[in-house]
Design a protein around this motif. Structure first.
Motif, PDB file in Angstrom:
ATOM      1  N   CYS A 121       6.355  -2.334  11.808  1.00 60.15           N
ATOM      2  CA  CYS A 121       7.075  -1.065  11.658  1.00 60.15           C
ATOM      3  C   CYS A 121       6.129  -0.001  11.115  1.00 60.15           C
ATOM      4  N   PRO A 122       5.960   1.124  11.826  1.00 58.88           N
ATOM      5  CA  PRO A 122       5.013   2.150  11.366  1.00 58.88           C
ATOM      6  C   PRO A 122       5.455   2.861  10.100  1.00 58.88           C
ATOM      7  N   ALA A 123       6.735   2.739   9.729  1.00 59.35           N
ATOM      8  CA  ALA A 123       7.231   3.416   8.528  1.00 59.35           C
ATOM      9  C   ALA A 123       6.924   2.640   7.258  1.00 59.35           C
ATOM     10  N   LEU A 124       6.445   1.397   7.376  1.00 62.22           N
ATOM     11  CA  LEU A 124       6.233   0.571   6.196  1.00 62.22           C
ATOM     12  C   LEU A 124       5.204   1.188   5.254  1.00 62.22           C
ATOM     13  N   ALA A 125       4.130   1.748   5.799  1.00 64.97           N
ATOM     14  CA  ALA A 125       3.101   2.351   4.942  1.00 64.97           C
ATOM     15  C   ALA A 125       3.688   3.491   4.114  1.00 64.97           C
ATOM     16  N   GLU A 126       4.536   4.312   4.731  1.00 60.81           N
ATOM     17  CA  GLU A 126       5.155   5.412   4.010  1.00 60.81           C
ATOM     18  C   GLU A 126       6.140   4.890   2.967  1.00 60.81           C
ATOM     19  N   MET A 127       6.886   3.839   3.298  1.00 61.29           N
ATOM     20  CA  MET A 127       7.796   3.228   2.328  1.00 61.29           C
ATOM     21  C   MET A 127       7.030   2.760   1.095  1.00 61.29           C
ATOM     22  N   ARG A 128       5.914   2.087   1.327  1.00 57.43           N
ATOM     23  CA  ARG A 128       5.113   1.570   0.224  1.00 57.43           C
ATOM     24  C   ARG A 128       4.579   2.707  -0.637  1.00 57.43           C
ATOM     25  N   ALA A 129       4.023   3.741   0.012  1.00 57.33           N
ATOM     26  CA  ALA A 129       3.451   4.856  -0.741  1.00 57.33           C
ATOM     27  C   ALA A 129       4.516   5.582  -1.562  1.00 57.33           C
ATOM     28  N   GLU A 130       5.697   5.806  -0.980  1.00 54.83           N
ATOM     29  CA  GLU A 130       6.764   6.498  -1.697  1.00 54.83           C
ATOM     30  C   GLU A 130       7.322   5.645  -2.834  1.00 54.83           C
ATOM     31  N   THR A 131       7.353   4.327  -2.641  1.00 47.91           N
ATOM     32  CA  THR A 131       7.821   3.443  -3.704  1.00 47.91           C
ATOM     33  C   THR A 131       6.861   3.473  -4.889  1.00 47.91           C
ATOM     34  N   VAL A 132       5.569   3.407  -4.609  1.00 45.12           N
ATOM     35  CA  VAL A 132       4.570   3.488  -5.680  1.00 45.12           C
ATOM     36  C   VAL A 132       4.681   4.824  -6.406  1.00 45.12           C
ATOM     37  N   ARG A 133       4.818   5.921  -5.647  1.00 42.52           N
ATOM     38  CA  ARG A 133       4.934   7.238  -6.261  1.00 42.52           C
ATOM     39  C   ARG A 133       6.163   7.335  -7.152  1.00 42.52           C
ATOM     40  N   ALA A 134       7.298   6.836  -6.674  1.00 44.52           N
ATOM     41  CA  ALA A 134       8.539   6.913  -7.445  1.00 44.52           C
ATOM     42  C   ALA A 134       8.433   6.134  -8.749  1.00 44.52           C
ATOM     43  N   LEU A 135       7.812   4.964  -8.701  1.00 51.49           N
ATOM     44  CA  LEU A 135       7.689   4.158  -9.919  1.00 51.49           C
ATOM     45  C   LEU A 135       6.670   4.757 -10.877  1.00 51.49           C
ATOM     46  N   HIS A 136       5.607   5.344 -10.363  1.00 47.44           N
ATOM     47  CA  HIS A 136       4.667   6.044 -11.237  1.00 47.44           C
ATOM     48  C   HIS A 136       5.375   7.193 -11.952  1.00 47.44           C
ATOM     49  N   ALA A 170      10.528  -6.848  -9.840  1.00 43.13           N
ATOM     50  CA  ALA A 170      10.344  -7.750 -10.974  1.00 43.13           C
ATOM     51  C   ALA A 170       8.970  -7.526 -11.588  1.00 43.13           C
ATOM     52  N   TYR A 171       8.781  -8.050 -12.800  1.00 48.62           N
ATOM     53  CA  TYR A 171       7.471  -8.020 -13.421  1.00 48.62           C
ATOM     54  C   TYR A 171       6.637  -9.182 -12.893  1.00 48.62           C
ATOM     55  N   ALA A 172       5.397  -8.895 -12.524  1.00 48.68           N
ATOM     56  CA  ALA A 172       4.476  -9.938 -12.098  1.00 48.68           C
ATOM     57  C   ALA A 172       3.788 -10.523 -13.332  1.00 48.68           C
ATOM     58  N   GLY A 173       3.023 -11.576 -13.097  1.00 51.35           N
ATOM     59  CA  GLY A 173       2.365 -12.244 -14.206  1.00 51.35           C
ATOM     60  C   GLY A 173       1.356 -11.391 -14.934  1.00 51.35           C
ATOM     61  N   ASP A 174       0.779 -10.389 -14.271  1.00 52.98           N
ATOM     62  CA  ASP A 174      -0.204  -9.529 -14.915  1.00 52.98           C
ATOM     63  C   ASP A 174       0.419  -8.290 -15.541  1.00 52.98           C
ATOM     64  N   GLY A 175       1.744  -8.222 -15.566  1.00 51.18           N
ATOM     65  CA  GLY A 175       2.432  -7.101 -16.189  1.00 51.18           C
ATOM     66  C   GLY A 175       2.777  -5.975 -15.252  1.00 51.18           C
ATOM     67  N   ALA A 176       2.285  -5.994 -14.025  1.00 51.52           N
ATOM     68  CA  ALA A 176       2.610  -4.935 -13.070  1.00 51.52           C
ATOM     69  C   ALA A 176       4.040  -5.095 -12.569  1.00 51.52           C
ATOM     70  N   VAL A 177       4.637  -3.979 -12.169  1.00 54.27           N
ATOM     71  CA  VAL A 177       5.939  -4.028 -11.508  1.00 54.27           C
ATOM     72  C   VAL A 177       5.689  -4.359 -10.045  1.00 54.27           C
ATOM     73  N   GLU A 178       6.278  -5.440  -9.578  1.00 56.61           N
ATOM     74  CA  GLU A 178       6.077  -5.880  -8.196  1.00 56.61           C
ATOM     75  C   GLU A 178       7.354  -5.651  -7.404  1.00 56.61           C
ATOM     76  N   VAL A 179       7.229  -4.894  -6.337  1.00 58.84           N
ATOM     77  CA  VAL A 179       8.364  -4.562  -5.476  1.00 58.84           C
ATOM     78  C   VAL A 179       8.170  -5.256  -4.136  1.00 58.84           C
ATOM     79  N   ALA A 180       9.180  -5.970  -3.684  1.00 58.37           N
ATOM     80  CA  ALA A 180       9.123  -6.671  -2.398  1.00 58.37           C
ATOM     81  C   ALA A 180       9.950  -5.899  -1.374  1.00 58.37           C
ATOM     82  N   LEU A 181       9.323  -5.594  -0.242  1.00 58.23           N
ATOM     83  CA  LEU A 181       9.989  -4.897   0.857  1.00 58.23           C
ATOM     84  C   LEU A 181       9.936  -5.757   2.107  1.00 58.23           C
ATOM     85  N   THR A 182      11.007  -5.726   2.881  1.00 55.43           N
ATOM     86  CA  THR A 182      11.043  -6.381   4.184  1.00 55.43           C
ATOM     87  C   THR A 182      11.208  -5.308   5.253  1.00 55.43           C
ATOM     88  N   PRO A 183      10.216  -5.112   6.124  1.00 57.55           N
ATOM     89  CA  PRO A 183      10.335  -4.072   7.155  1.00 57.55           C
ATOM     90  C   PRO A 183      11.421  -4.432   8.158  1.00 57.55           C
TER      91      PRO A 183
END
Length: 217
Positions: free
Chosen positions: A100-115, A82-95
């Motif tokens: 979970c050690p994979a969460l950092a990689e999930m976050r980084a790949e999600t940011v990369r994909a949206l960029h 969803a769009y956050a109040g400051d205009g950024a795209v905000e993605v919510a993940l539940t590990p």
């Protein structure tokens, strides 16, 4: 060069990538003056519905680093985009579990994909309540697991009372976990933990082949 005492902005997603990545990013930032902050214009959800759908599609297509045959959407860890109040795209993940050690990689790949999809401002947040359950794995995800010789989980337990501690051998026959190679229903647990904490290692009592099983959570 950056003025002495001036703040250096480091993207929040880098903190999960380790200290070396953070220091490297900070060093690159000090090569010139920090860009002037410009207030973002908050997109209207109705006017930019196509953009939000593109963002959702990009996040949903990210692959799980531990089970790459599954997308984050198939695994059920993608909660919302969803769009956050400051205009950024905000993605919510539940590990899949806390820590979970994979969460950092999930976050980084999600940011990369949206960029790459054209969204410069992306924020990934972690949602722990309600906790993730294997019931959230999609039917397509379960088929993909079986096609890759990983037994998908059965229905997850949902006890309403405190869970009793039971000490018993773990290497037991379990007719409820079918072999993904030959289809036989009699298998045994070899190890409670396999390549990841979410998976167990089992062996078929018919074809004698070992296989992994996603444990019910």
């Amino acid at each position: 060069m950056t003025r002495p005492g001036a703040a250096v902005t480091v993207p929040a997603a880098l903190f999960d990538a380790g200290l070396d990545a953070v220091l490297a990013e900070a060093a690159r930032d000090t090569g010139g003056p920090a860009p002037r902050a410009v207030p973002a214009e908050v997109p209207d959800a109705g006017a930019d519905g196509d953009g939000l759908e593109r963002a959702r599609a990009a996040a949903a297509a990210v692959r799980d680093p531990e089970l790459p045959m599954l997308t984050l959407a198939d695994l059920g860890v993608l909660r919302s985009v969803a769009y956050a109040g400051d205009g950024a795209v905000e993605v919510a993940l539940t590990p899949t579990y806390s820590g979970c050690p994979a969460l950092a990689e999930m976050r980084a790949e999600t940011v990369r994909a949206l960029h790459e999809a054209g969204f410069p401002e992306v924020r990934v947040v972690t949602v722990l309540d309600p906790p993730w359950s294997t019931d959230w794995i999609s039917e397509a995800g379960r088929r993909a697991l079986a096609e890759h010789h990983i037994a998908p989980p059965g229905p997850a337990p949902h006890p309403s009372d405190p869970v009793p501690l039971t000490l018993s051998p773990t290497r037991t026959a379990a007719p409820g976990v079918a072999c993904p190679l030959c289809g036989a229903g009699r298998t045994e647990e070899i190890s409670r933990f396999s390549a990841t904490s979410c998976r167990a290692l089992r062996r078929c009592l018919a074809c004698r082949e070992p296989f992994e099983h996603v444990k019910e959570i």
